[in-house]
Design an enzyme around this catalytic site. Structure first.
Site, PDB file in Angstrom:
ATOM      1  N   GLU A 182      30.592  40.105  57.801  1.00 54.97           N
ATOM      2  CA  GLU A 182      30.546  41.152  56.776  1.00 54.97           C
ATOM      3  C   GLU A 182      30.133  40.561  55.426  1.00 54.97           C
ATOM      4  O   GLU A 182      30.651  39.525  55.001  1.00 54.97           O
ATOM      5  CB  GLU A 182      31.926  41.799  56.659  1.00 54.97           C
ATOM      6  CG  GLU A 182      32.012  42.950  55.671  1.00 54.97           C
ATOM      7  CD  GLU A 182      33.408  43.547  55.586  1.00 54.97           C
ATOM      8  OE1 GLU A 182      33.530  44.698  55.125  1.00 54.97           O
ATOM      9  OE2 GLU A 182      34.379  42.872  55.989  1.00 54.97           O
ATOM     10  N   LYS A 190      29.909  51.477  57.109  1.00 55.30           N
ATOM     11  CA  LYS A 190      31.336  51.360  57.407  1.00 55.30           C
ATOM     12  C   LYS A 190      32.058  52.678  57.184  1.00 55.30           C
ATOM     13  O   LYS A 190      31.998  53.262  56.099  1.00 55.30           O
ATOM     14  CB  LYS A 190      31.920  50.261  56.520  1.00 55.30           C
ATOM     15  CG  LYS A 190      33.355  49.872  56.791  1.00 55.30           C
ATOM     16  CD  LYS A 190      33.703  48.655  55.931  1.00 55.30           C
ATOM     17  CE  LYS A 190      35.100  48.141  56.140  1.00 55.30           C
ATOM     18  NZ  LYS A 190      35.339  46.910  55.342  1.00 55.30           N
ATOM     19  N   CYS A 205      34.644  45.497  60.139  1.00 58.85           N
ATOM     20  CA  CYS A 205      35.939  45.040  59.651  1.00 58.85           C
ATOM     21  C   CYS A 205      37.056  46.075  59.794  1.00 58.85           C
ATOM     22  O   CYS A 205      37.591  46.241  60.870  1.00 58.85           O
ATOM     23  CB  CYS A 205      35.821  44.534  58.216  1.00 58.85           C
ATOM     24  SG  CYS A 205      37.192  43.426  57.740  1.00 58.85           S
TER      25      CYS A 205
END
Length: 295
Positions: A44, A117, A154
């Site tokens: 990331e 995300k 994540c």
């Protein structure tokens, strides 16, 4: 049925400049390809510091559009190595609108798509809601010349709904570029259980969906004078779990590494035949999942 392919995970820390980080990542992509990888994933926000450790308006200057410098550099690296590259970055959509995104770049240098995300955390040292709007593209799986690859980022890795939604799009593997680590003040008391929880929940996603799961983490200590708030120690530990939840490759905690693992569609097929969780889902009974909480 598609042939097996090899997935490569690049566990790395950023360099002092974006240009140096991109050069380093390109070299690592070439190295992973030499080790047999067909699809290569980076951590990331790999080209920048993890600036979300505090709220700093100056950090918005690190954002860039897609396509932009990072995607151009990684597309060149992908084409040179003949691999697919999953390249996370801080995306600038427009003035005042930024997202935590990744681009999937094909072995001919072409753009195969973007994922943004979906789940944005907000904790001390992880002040991401200050920087990122939540994703607006939904959950994604990308057709590559080697196989169908699902991508999440994540904080998404803690949500079984995200894993399931991506698996249902036909992905053979869920790739989670990650930036997770320890607050130094908490490590002694909570550190091992935090890391173990992180590994365990993702192994659970692999089992529940009969799918490979790969987590690609940063590594090293960030902080201590270069800005962006308190110090964090990223715990590395990048790994690949197979559809039965067994870890088939894993990096260490403290150093940069490249690991690879074979993604075999036949193993996905066999696992789902014997543990047919997708077959036995009660899709007529899950309406409550569309509410935040309660009846």
């Amino acid at each position: 049925m598609a042939a097996p392919f090899r997935l490569g995970l690049i566990q790395m820390a950023p360099e002092k400049t974006v240009a140096d980080s991109l050069e380093k990542a390109a070299a690592r992509v070439a190295e992973a390809a030499k080790a047999g990888a067909n699809v290569v994933c980076l951590p990331e926000l790999f080209a920048t510091p993890y600036f979300c450790r505090n709220q700093d308006h100056a950090a918005f200057g690190l954002a860039e559009p897609i396509p932009g410098p990072t995607t151009a550099a990684m597309a060149t690296a992908a084409k040179a190595a003949g691999v697919v590259v999953v390249a996370p970055l801080f995306e600038r959509r427009g003035p005042g609108c930024y997202q935590n995104s990744l681009a999937v770049l094909g072995p001919d240098g072409e753009h195969l798509g973007v994922y943004r995300k979906m789940h944005i955390p907000h904790d001390p040292g992880f002040e991401e809601k200050f920087y990122f709007a939540p994703g607006d593209l939904g959950f994604k799986a990308f057709d590559t010349p080697f196989g169908r690859v699902g991508t999440l980022i994540c904080w998404d890795q803690w949500f079984p709904e995200a894993a399931r939604a991506t698996a249902l799009k036909g992905a053979l593997v869920l790739c989670y570029p990650t930036a997770i680590g320890w607050h130094p003040s908490e490590k002694a008391e909570y550190g091992e259980r935090q890391r173990d929880a992180w590994i365990t929940v993702q192994r659970g996603h692999a089992i529940a969906n009969g799918i490979y799961v790969a987590a690609i983490n940063r590594v090293g200590i960030e902080g201590g004078g270069e800005g962006y708030g308190e110090t964090l120690e990223f715990w590395g530990s990048s790994f690949v779990a197979d559809p039965s939840g067994q870890i088939v490759a894993q990096a260490g905690i403290a150093k940069e590494e490249i690991i690879t693992a074979v993604i075999d569609p036949q193993i996905v097929e066999t696992q789902r035949r014997h543990w047919p969780f997708l077959r036995d889902r009660r899709i007529d009974a899950y309406g409550g999942l569309c509410r935040l909480y309660g009846e």
